[in-house]
Design an enzyme around this catalytic site. Structure first.
Site, PDB file in Angstrom:
ATOM      1  N   ASP A 135     -10.617   3.410   4.221  1.00 37.39           N
ATOM      2  CA  ASP A 135     -10.996   1.996   4.299  1.00 37.39           C
ATOM      3  C   ASP A 135     -12.515   1.816   4.242  1.00 37.39           C
ATOM      4  OD1 ASP A 135      -9.299  -0.139   4.462  1.00 37.39           O
ATOM      5  OD2 ASP A 135      -8.961   0.022   6.615  1.00 37.39           O
ATOM      6  N   GLN A 187      -4.241  -0.929   9.740  1.00 35.25           N
ATOM      7  CA  GLN A 187      -4.276  -2.302   9.207  1.00 35.25           C
ATOM      8  C   GLN A 187      -4.886  -3.263  10.234  1.00 35.25           C
ATOM      9  OE1 GLN A 187      -3.584  -3.147   6.123  1.00 35.25           O
ATOM     10  NE2 GLN A 187      -3.633  -5.360   6.307  1.00 35.25           N
ATOM     11  N   LYS A 223       0.849  -1.202   0.000  1.00 35.59           N
ATOM     12  CA  LYS A 223       0.000   0.000   0.000  1.00 35.59           C
ATOM     13  C   LYS A 223       0.884   1.252   0.000  1.00 35.59           C
ATOM     14  CE  LYS A 223      -3.779  -2.421   2.331  1.00 35.59           C
ATOM     15  NZ  LYS A 223      -4.464  -2.792   3.575  1.00 35.59           N
TER      16      LYS A 223
HETATM   17  N1  GUN Z   1      -6.632  -6.357   6.526  1.00 34.54           N
HETATM   18  C1  GUN Z   1      -6.934  -7.097   5.431  1.00 34.54           C
HETATM   19  N2  GUN Z   1      -7.575  -6.344   4.502  1.00 34.54           N
HETATM   20  C2  GUN Z   1      -7.684  -5.111   5.030  1.00 34.54           C
HETATM   21  C3  GUN Z   1      -8.262  -3.893   4.554  1.00 34.54           C
HETATM   22  O1  GUN Z   1      -8.818  -3.800   3.446  1.00 34.54           O
HETATM   23  N3  GUN Z   1      -8.180  -2.839   5.412  1.00 34.54           N
HETATM   24  C4  GUN Z   1      -7.593  -2.921   6.632  1.00 34.54           C
HETATM   25  N4  GUN Z   1      -7.554  -1.828   7.395  1.00 34.54           N
HETATM   26  N5  GUN Z   1      -7.052  -4.031   7.098  1.00 34.54           N
HETATM   27  C5  GUN Z   1      -7.099  -5.114   6.304  1.00 34.54           C
END
Ligand code: GUN
Length: 308
Positions: A120, A97, A53
């Protein structure tokens, strides 16, 4: 043999639009999109996702900030960091995350993120907007938004008359995915681990979305001939002595029955990161629009990416 839905190609076209929007925003307003990603603990898979990311954010020309906190970080410290990021005008998107270490209250942290910076799409304000059919003014959770664009590639924007089945009911994916399908006029069934007769429910689906986290659970005889199958699973498995990523769908056998199918890797996965970048440029554009007359990309990036 089914059409293989190329998530990498669709993600690449989303990313090129994001780069163009970010460049235009910077030239019109001087605003450079800023994305802050927060990770707590040592989970290697989470670190791999977060690194991708942050790397993609840099590639898009964003100000990319990563906060890596130790496993034993307390709730107050994490909440304090979110508060700081909320009030930092150079940060337009905040992503914490998941999963967080078990001693932390993830829901409380997500509630604290300013909804305008919640790239998100997990804050109740953004979740509530999708639930009430407002896909324009909030931010939509990245994996369902990306999966939905792949569905739209096959079926167009209007799914009237189609049965959609989502297997999985998480806040992160299953619930928003079901709501996006519903907003597109599909007749939606949400199935989950307590559902009876899962295989026969899945066989009724024109659009089958699997997000269960069980490697290759969906077999060929669960799938209606010609159906579109979207595989959201990412499971690591040892196959013939080698580590491989596989989805929740038994790809080879299902590809013989389905009309279209996403591969793993290369299907939904690349779309998640692309939609995160798109949400970030949308959030930055909205922030920029409050200080100038620019409206570059200020409509939800999901809506602007829909086919006409
Ligand atoms: N963990 C796995 N996928 C995601 C996501 O799309 N967002 C977040 N914040 N954590 C994750």
């Amino acid at each position: 043999m089914a059409t293989i839905i190329d998530g990498k190609a669709t993600a690449a076209s989303v990313i090129s639009k994001v780069k163009a929007d970010a460049a235009e925003l910077a030239s019109l307003t001087g605003v450079r999109p800023g994305l802050a990603v927060v990770i707590v603990g040592e989970d290697p898979a989470s670190h791999a996702y977060v690194n991708s990311k942050s790397r993609m954010a840099k590639e898009c020309g964003f100000n990319s900030i990563q906060h890596t906190l130790p496993e034993d970080t307390g709730q107050a410290t994490l909440e304090g960091l979110v508060d700081t990021l909320n009030s930092d005008p150079t940060v337009h998107g905040i992503l914490v995350q998941l999963p967080l270490p078990r001693h932390l209250d993830a829901e409380a942290v997500l509630r604290l993120i300013s909804p305008e910076k919640d790239v998100d799409g997990l804050h109740v304000v953004n979740a509530g907007k999708i639930a009430t059919g407002d896909l324009k003014t909030g931010l939509i959770s990245c994996t369902p938004a990306g999966a939905m664009l792949l569905v739209n590639e096959i079926h167009g924007a209007d799914l009237s008359g189609l049965n959609a089945v989502v297997v999985g009911r998480s806040n992160l994916f299953g619930k928003p995915m079901g709501l996006l399908l519903l907003a597109a006029n599909a007749t939606v069934t949400m199935a989950h681990s307590k559902t009876n007769g899962l295989a026969s429910i899945c066989r009724n689906a024109d659009v089958l979305v699997a997000a269960v986290g069980r490697p290759q659970m969906v077999k060929a005889d669960w799938v209606k001939p010609g159906a579109t199958v979207i595989d959201v699973g990412i499971n690591r498995m040892i196959v013939e002595g080698r580590s491989r990523l596989v989805g929740d769908v038994a790809f080879e056998e299902v590809a013989d029955v389905a009309g279209a199918i996403t591969p793993v890797p290369g299907g939904v996965g690349p779309m998640t990161i692309a939609m995160l970048m798109a949400n970030t440029v949308t959030a930055a554009s909205r922030a920029g629009a409050t200080t100038s007359r620019s409206s570059v990309g200020s409509e939800s990036s999901f809506v602007s990416a829909l086919p006409n």
